[in-house]
Scaffold this active site. Structure first.
Site, mmCIF file in Angstrom:
data_model
loop_
_atom_site.group_PDB
_atom_site.id
_atom_site.type_symbol
_atom_site.label_atom_id
_atom_site.label_comp_id
_atom_site.label_asym_id
_atom_site.label_seq_id
_atom_site.Cartn_x
_atom_site.Cartn_y
_atom_site.Cartn_z
ATOM 1 N N GLU A 356 -7.438 -3.739 7.466
ATOM 2 C CA GLU A 356 -7.689 -4.135 6.073
ATOM 3 C C GLU A 356 -7.301 -5.619 5.977
ATOM 4 O OE1 GLU A 356 -7.243 -2.081 1.641
ATOM 5 O OE2 GLU A 356 -6.346 -1.154 3.407
ATOM 6 N N GLU A 640 4.139 -0.426 0.675
ATOM 7 C CA GLU A 640 2.949 -0.194 -0.170
ATOM 8 C C GLU A 640 3.186 0.972 -1.125
ATOM 9 O OE1 GLU A 640 -1.830 0.661 0.436
ATOM 10 O OE2 GLU A 640 -0.443 1.154 2.085
#
Ligand code: BGC
Length: 777
Positions: A356, A640
């Site tokens: 990502e 996260e």
């Protein structure tokens, strides 16, 4: 020196007139294959020439003059929307060239330009093009000593493969390969080339291993004690053909198991084959990853002599610090610094390790304030905003991330990856933070048209003030809502905000702020129009989401936090809504109930309402979800997910679980502004004026904060003694302050009782000691 540069009228970016061509090595076999170099010789005249190199590339480059590396910048030319503009660098070659014959070699790597971007099942290859190429000029005054053209040669590199996610393979036996090939001049518009817009990516101080052990397969695992973005540099000695394979991890599973499942399809590894000539030192040229641990497997007769972790970042210098009497909080701030470093590498990314690593707008907008407190982010975020504006859609939708590969590959990404409230609002929120921190009006002017297009897009989603988002990802009007909002025990989930409410809250926030920006820019008509639209959204919001009893529809922490922080709670409901807000937090056992957009607002809303007791309990809660839970679990960067690792050490779902995402580190803005009490102000943008208003949390003991502004170092400290708060501020020359008096009991300034009826007191630059009673403080 033909250094003549020109400023692009529309972007204000620096360009220059190029005589050189963009040349591609004809030995290049395409993406993921052996990397190439282009080369040529040139003569430096006698008598004090000071040649300079102007250089850029399609893909990544590293240049060498007479075998010596040019500069220390990494991952050049950098990452921008390559279909819009590509950066070039300029280097003084005086210390590298000799009078007479010289040789330049430009190494080329796939980079973001053509190596895999996006995740496995939707990976994009050759995103911006399939040919790597270089453009360069060596100039001395007005003389062009060398320029890339069809007479250059090319050859193959010992880098046998590289990619941003992939990592790098290097066969040292292939060093010094002959230039067997030619080059091809590619059609290229040199108008696209602009001087690199911010700090170069550089290596930071290296970290040595803090521990080393061997696993059951004989591989050595090194713990560097710090999760970081960067690479491993190592020295090995051994036989020709022996090899070293290094992969990386952020966490260990049970029994110290090396666990990098969360990297997903990013191989993120280095494979090095020895040439067998004594000690060989290597570090990847065209790749990096995020890691705390490295696992090294040696194949054949070879021995690792030295290993170090080399963190890299575009933001090398820390410009702000916050310390208090609670060590876990101090570690949390340090974790945020490291997450910023690892994710501010050319582009503000979500994470540095998995497949990502994208410039997600939502994350960047919630973190922008913190980023500016911790580092000098003016040019870095301005560069990013240029990408965001380039990726903005015809209909005004702002991308989910920028540079946005999906915009160019709709075959792989049908629908539109743009237009989510909370994410697209970056086009309003980030310029505002840059204006507050650096006083730079030009960023407001540059982004103003894009802001207005964004607001028109928001209104168009449901053709009105209340936004009813589409529920399908990729459809127009889809929103991420309050991404990753925790529900607690899913058998008895806690309340969460609905997408329409989250979307409408941000509709109001961005419309209100853009109206204010219009006022600052003297756009009176626009200001009037947006202010009216703002009141329409406010009225609709109150009608739609407030019950007659003053309860917000979803009765969750995010709704109350955003509504109170942005003054959306009507007077008639104020006390009732405040009580509901308190109740929702108490019912959750003082545990966080907010996701990506609610979390940055939760504590600022509580201290704004004077509910410091709640803010203290929530902030210092060590259970999951909580900021200090991850610190207690040994985190060295920001996670996260709140629940990334379970209390029993279980690793949560690795499919989306990064241990280095700065979004939740946005709490640091609250530490600097609310707890240390220094609020940047639009009345004095760029720190020419600040508002001093500390929220005292006794459980922190004492607080020390410093920040390097353009005017010098500012500091603010408070401590408690005998029921009194002693608040000491240092304002550099050029910074003045206002101190609201409201509610402060027995207020004294520099030893003198403050008997004024005024609402606030003005303070000039210098040192000020302010005292007031803790109770009511
Ligand atoms: C990213 C986040 C992003 C989110 C939005 C995730 O995959 O890592 O940074 O904000 O998606 O959906």
């Amino acid at each position: 020196m033909n250094m003549a540069t020109s400023v692009h009228a529309d972007t204000g970016l620096t360009g220059r007139t190029w005589q050189a061509d963009m040349i591609a090595p004809d030995v290049d076999a395409g993406r993921g294959t052996q990397q190439c170099f282009v080369t040529a010789s040139f003569v430096v005249p006698e008598g004090g020439a000071r040649p300079a190199l102007f250089i850029s590339a399609l893909g990544l480059y590293r240049a060498f003059i007479n075998g010596r590396r040019v500069g220390q910048d990494l991952l050049t030319p950098g990452w921008t929307c390559y279909d819009n503009r590509i950066a070039y660098q300029c280097y003084d070659l005086s210390d590298l060239v000799v009078e007479g014959d010289n040789r330049i070699e430009i190494w080329l790597g796939d980079g973001w330009y053509r190596s895999q971007v996006m995740w496995e099942h939707q990976k994009i290859l050759n995103c911006w093009g399939d040919r790597i190429a270089a453009i360069a000029e060596v100039v001395d005054g007005d003389a062009v000593l060398l320029k890339t053209d069809d007479r250059w040669k090319s050859g193959l590199l010992p880098v046998t493969a590289s990619g941003i996610y992939y990592g790098e393979d290097y066969d040292a036996r292939l060093e010094h390969a002959a230039e067997t090939g030619a080059v091809e001049v590619l059609p290229f518009d040199t108008e696209k080339l602009v001087a690199h817009e911010t700090f170069p990516v550089r290596a930071l101080e290296s970290n040595a291993p803090v521990e080393k052990w061997q696993d059951s397969e004989g591989r050595f695992i090194y713990d560097f004690g710090q999760n970081a973005g960067g690479y491993v540099r190592f020295t090995v000695s051994g036989e020709r053909g022996a090899s070293v394979y290094i992969d990386h991890a952020e966490v260990l599973g049970p029994h110290k198991a090396f666990d990098n499942r969360n990297y997903r399809s990013a191989r993120a590894a280095t494979h090095y084959i020895l040439k067998g000539e004594g000690e060989e030192t290597y570090a990847p040229v065209f790749s990096f990853t995020g890691f705390r641990y490295a696992r090294i497997a040696v194949d054949g007769k070879a021995e690792i002599v030295a290993v170090e972790q080399v963190p890299i970042s575009s933001i090398a210098d820390v410009k702000g610090g916050f310390e208090c009497g609670e060590p876990a909080v101090n570690r949390l701030v340090l974790n945020t610094v490291w997450s910023q470093r690892a994710n501010f590498i050319e582009v503000p990314t979500d994470c540095p390790q998995r497949d990502e690593r994208l410039g997600w707008t939502g994350d960047a907008q919630v973190f922008a304030g913190t980023a500016c407190w911790l580092g000098d982010c003016q040019t870095f975020l301005q560069k990013y905003l240029r990408d965001v504006m380039h990726d903005q859609r015809e209909n005004g939708a702002v991308p989910h991330f920028s540079p946005d590969p999906t915009r160019l590959h709709r075959d792989i990404f049908p629908g539109d990856w743009a237009g989510s409230t909370g994410w697209g609002d970056a086009i309003v929120m980030i310029p505002w933070q840059l204006y507050l921190h650096y006083g730079d009006r030009s960023v407001l002017e540059a982004c103003f048209p894009a802001m207005q297009r964004w607001l028109d897009y928001l209104w168009s989603i449901s053709d009105g003030p209340i936004i009813h988002p589409h529920s399908v990802w990729g459809e127009t009007g889809f929103t991420f809502g309050d991404w990753l909002q925790p529900v607690g025990d899913n058998r008895k989930p806690r309340p969460t905000i609905a997408d329409d409410c989250a979307a409408t809250l941000y509709h109001f926030i961005s419309t209100q702020l853009t109206a204010r920006i219009a006022g600052i820019l003297g756009e009176d008509e626009v200001e009037k129009g947006l202010s009216a639209r703002c009141e329409e959204i406010r009225a609709a919001f109150v009608h739609e989401y407030f019950s007659p009893a003053g309860r917000l529809a979803h009765n969750d922490q995010t709704s109350y936090a955003l509504a109170f922080l942005y003054d959306l709670v009507p007077e008639e409901h104020f006390d009732a809504a405040k009580a509901y807000f308190r109740r929702v937090i108490e019912d959750a056992g003082y545990l966080i109930g907010t996701g990506f957009i609610g979390t940055p607002a939760l504590l600022p809303a509580l201290t704004k309402l004077g509910m410091n007791d709640l803010a203290e309990k929530v902030f210092l809660n060590r259970e999951v979800p909580g900021w200090l839970y991850q610190v207690e679990q040994g985190a060295t960067t920001i996670w996260e997910r709140w629940d990334a690792i379970g209390p029993d050490g279980t690793i949560y779902d690795p499919d989306m679980n990064s241990y280095n995402h700065y979004a939740y580190g946005a709490v640091c803005q609250w530490l600097f502004e609310d707890v240390a009490g220094v609020h940047p102000s639009a009345d004095g943008p760029g720190f020419s004026q600040v508002r001093l208003d500390p929220a005292i949390l006794p459980a922190l003991g004492q607080v020390k904060m410093w920040h390097d502004t353009r005017a010098g170092r500012l500091s603010a400290n408070w401590r408690i003694s005998g029921g009194r708060v002693i608040y000491t501020v240092m304002l550099p020359e050029g910074i003045r302050a206002v101190l609201p008096v409201g509610g402060r009991k027995k207020l004294e300034i520099n030893g003198k009782p403050c008997l004024t009826e005024q609402e606030e007191i003005a303070l000039n630059s210098g040192r000020h000691e302010i005292g007031f009673d803790l109770s009511g403080g």
